[in-house]
Design a protein around this motif. Structure first.
Motif, short mmCIF file in Angstrom:
data_model
loop_
_atom_site.label_atom_id
_atom_site.label_comp_id
_atom_site.label_asym_id
_atom_site.label_seq_id
_atom_site.Cartn_x
_atom_site.Cartn_y
_atom_site.Cartn_z
N ALA A 179 -4.38 17.22 1.77
CA ALA A 179 -4.86 17.30 3.15
C ALA A 179 -3.70 17.17 4.13
CB ALA A 179 -5.85 15.88 3.36
N PRO A 180 -4.05 18.02 5.25
CA PRO A 180 -2.62 18.14 6.24
C PRO A 180 -2.48 16.82 6.44
CG PRO A 180 -4.83 19.03 7.16
CD PRO A 180 -5.33 18.60 5.63
N ILE A 181 -1.06 16.77 6.88
CA ILE A 181 -0.72 15.77 7.44
C ILE A 181 -0.26 16.05 9.11
CG2 ILE A 181 1.38 14.02 7.57
CD1 ILE A 181 1.40 14.35 4.50
N GLU A 182 -0.67 15.24 10.01
CA GLU A 182 -0.28 15.79 11.37
C GLU A 182 1.23 15.77 11.63
OE1 GLU A 182 -1.13 14.13 15.85
OE2 GLU A 182 -2.05 13.20 14.22
N GLY A 183 2.01 16.82 12.09
CA GLY A 183 3.22 17.09 12.27
C GLY A 183 4.01 17.55 11.34
N TYR A 184 3.40 17.86 10.25
CA TYR A 184 4.07 18.35 9.09
C TYR A 184 3.40 19.87 8.55
CZ TYR A 184 6.11 18.37 4.13
OH TYR A 184 6.69 18.50 2.74
N SER A 185 4.07 20.76 8.73
CA SER A 185 3.36 22.20 8.40
C SER A 185 3.58 22.68 6.99
CB SER A 185 4.14 23.06 9.48
OG SER A 185 5.56 23.09 9.11
N TYR A 186 4.00 21.98 6.01
CA TYR A 186 4.37 22.58 4.77
C TYR A 186 3.06 22.32 3.81
CZ TYR A 186 8.95 22.82 6.54
OH TYR A 186 10.12 23.12 7.27
N SER A 187 2.83 23.16 2.71
CA SER A 187 1.80 22.87 1.80
C SER A 187 1.98 22.02 0.58
CB SER A 187 1.46 24.17 0.96
OG SER A 187 2.82 24.95 0.48
N LYS A 188 3.39 21.43 0.47
CA LYS A 188 3.74 20.60 -0.66
C LYS A 188 4.51 19.48 0.25
CE LYS A 188 4.10 23.68 -4.69
NZ LYS A 188 5.07 24.06 -5.74
N ILE A 189 4.48 18.34 -0.75
CA ILE A 189 5.27 16.96 -0.01
C ILE A 189 5.92 16.46 -1.27
CG2 ILE A 189 3.16 15.57 -0.57
CD1 ILE A 189 4.13 14.17 2.34
N ALA A 190 7.17 15.81 -1.01
CA ALA A 190 7.88 14.79 -2.06
C ALA A 190 7.31 13.69 -2.19
CB ALA A 190 9.39 14.98 -1.67
N GLU A 191 7.16 13.46 -3.55
CA GLU A 191 6.72 11.90 -3.73
C GLU A 191 7.85 11.25 -4.33
OE1 GLU A 191 3.04 11.47 -5.79
OE2 GLU A 191 2.01 12.54 -4.24
N GLN B 2 0.81 -1.34 -0.11
CA GLN B 2 -0.08 -0.03 -0.03
C GLN B 2 0.91 1.21 0.15
OE1 GLN B 2 -0.88 0.81 4.54
NE2 GLN B 2 -2.53 -0.61 3.78
N ASP B 3 0.50 2.45 -0.46
CA ASP B 3 1.11 3.75 -0.31
C ASP B 3 1.51 3.89 1.08
OD1 ASP B 3 0.42 3.86 -2.94
OD2 ASP B 3 -1.15 5.40 -2.69
N PHE B 4 2.76 4.46 1.34
CA PHE B 4 3.19 4.99 2.69
C PHE B 4 4.02 6.00 2.82
CE2 PHE B 4 6.19 1.91 0.76
CZ PHE B 4 7.40 2.48 1.07
N PHE B 5 4.18 6.68 3.86
CA PHE B 5 5.06 7.92 3.90
C PHE B 5 6.51 7.27 4.66
CE2 PHE B 5 0.85 9.99 5.48
CZ PHE B 5 0.86 10.79 4.22
N LEU B 6 7.56 8.12 4.15
CA LEU B 6 9.08 8.10 4.68
C LEU B 6 8.86 9.18 5.71
CD1 LEU B 6 11.09 6.57 1.92
CD2 LEU B 6 10.72 5.62 4.16
N GLU B 7 9.49 9.10 6.76
CA GLU B 7 9.71 10.13 7.71
C GLU B 7 10.86 10.14 8.33
OE1 GLU B 7 10.04 12.11 11.38
OE2 GLU B 7 9.84 10.00 11.36
N LYS B 8 11.62 11.33 8.32
CA LYS B 8 12.68 11.56 9.00
C LYS B 8 13.04 12.89 9.40
CE LYS B 8 17.63 10.21 8.91
NZ LYS B 8 18.55 9.16 8.49
N ASN B 9 13.03 13.34 10.70
CA ASN B 9 13.39 14.58 11.46
C ASN B 9 12.18 15.36 10.94
OD1 ASN B 9 16.06 13.73 12.23
ND2 ASN B 9 16.74 14.38 10.37
N SER B 10 11.07 14.76 11.02
CA SER B 10 9.69 15.61 10.85
C SER B 10 9.39 15.95 9.33
CB SER B 10 9.55 16.85 11.85
OG SER B 10 9.54 16.44 13.16
N ASP B 11 10.39 15.49 8.59
CA ASP B 11 10.26 15.58 6.96
C ASP B 11 9.44 14.37 6.44
OD1 ASP B 11 11.05 18.20 6.66
OD2 ASP B 11 12.90 17.54 6.15
N PHE B 12 8.53 14.64 5.38
CA PHE B 12 7.87 13.21 5.15
C PHE B 12 7.99 13.47 3.76
CE2 PHE B 12 5.70 14.20 9.03
CZ PHE B 12 5.25 13.12 9.44
N ALA B 13 8.12 12.03 2.90
CA ALA B 13 7.87 11.69 1.39
C ALA B 13 7.03 10.85 1.37
CB ALA B 13 9.28 11.35 0.96
N MET B 14 6.13 10.69 0.08
CA MET B 14 5.24 9.83 -0.06
C MET B 14 5.72 8.71 -0.93
SD MET B 14 1.90 8.78 0.09
CE MET B 14 0.70 10.02 0.42
#
Length: 234
Positions: free
Chosen positions: A199-211, A108-120
């Motif tokens: 949609a917002p991600i809890e703990g992530y304050s930016y408007s864009k995300i890396a995929e 399934q799709d998932f996030f990768l998280e490191k130091n409060s940064d996220f990638a999809m």
């Protein structure tokens, strides 16, 4: 003529060992595991914030679920990716071999998280847009004098597999399970794309995300192998 006769008894065994060694080397070198290690070692390790659009890169972080996580069939661990195999040992009277009777892979799709940064990471199975190598960390087996545990029996029943033969003997079976568990640190390589968040991600304050995505020529690469070092300087 004397030399040829003297050497020939050693030539056939030598050729045999050379051929066997070559087959072992080729099998090892071109295995999925080694191909992934070689590919990842050539890619730069970057932080998510420094990723550039359309750049092939690798990133290591914790896997987090986007939706309700998968449940591994035997261990019942929550995960975003699992691969299981059930094999049965078969014999024709002269030789024995292991036959795969179940090979199941779910993602399934998932996030990768490191130091409060996220990638999809978005995965597809039809057609498959990734190549992977996961370490099998759960193994169980049964045999003639080794009855399956109740948990293993229940698993076999879920896949309509009888644990006993026609004569009442326990079948020789083995089960392997490899997963990406929630919170497990893994490495993913792919083409970086920056996307606007719907949609917002809890703990992530930016408007864009890396995929991290695949392309026609480059599949996503996913592994939980630790400590894959980069050979080149970037």
């Amino acid at each position: 003529m004397f030399l040829i006769t003297d050497v020939s008894p050693f030539l056939i065994p030598l050729l045999f060992f050379v051929i066997v060694g070559l087959i072992i080397f080729i099998t090892y070198y071109f295995s999925t595991k080694q191909k992934i290690i070689r590919t990842l070692s050539k890619l730069p390790i970057k932080q998510i914030g420094s990723l550039k659009n359309n750049e092939l890169t690798r990133f290591t972080g914790k896997a987090l679920h986007v939706k309700e996580p998968l449940i591994a069939p035997f261990s019942k661990r929550k995960c975003v990716f699992y691969v299981i195999k059930i094999k049965q040992r078969k014999s024709n009277g002269k030789q024995q071999r292991w036959r795969t009777i179940v090979h199941e892979e779910k993602v399934q799709d998932f996030f990768l998280e490191k130091n409060s940064d996220f990638a999809m990471v978005r995965l597809h199975q039809n057609p498959k847009n990734y190549t992977s190598y996961l370490v099998a960390d759960k193994k169980v087996k049964s045999g003639t004098f080794n009855a399956p545990t109740p948990e293993f029996t229940a698993l076999l029943e879920n896949y309509n597999i009888k644990s006993e033969s026609f004569f009442g003997f326990h079948k020789t079976l083995r089960y392997t399970e490899a997963i990406i568990e929630i919170g497990e640190e893994i490495t993913v390589a792919g083409i970086a794309k920056w996307k606007s968040l719907k949609a917002p991600i809890e703990g992530y304050s930016y408007s864009k995300i890396a995929e991290l995505e695949s392309s026609d020529k480059q599949k996503l690469i996913i592994t939980d192998l630790p400590n894959i070092k980069t050979k080149k300087r970037f």
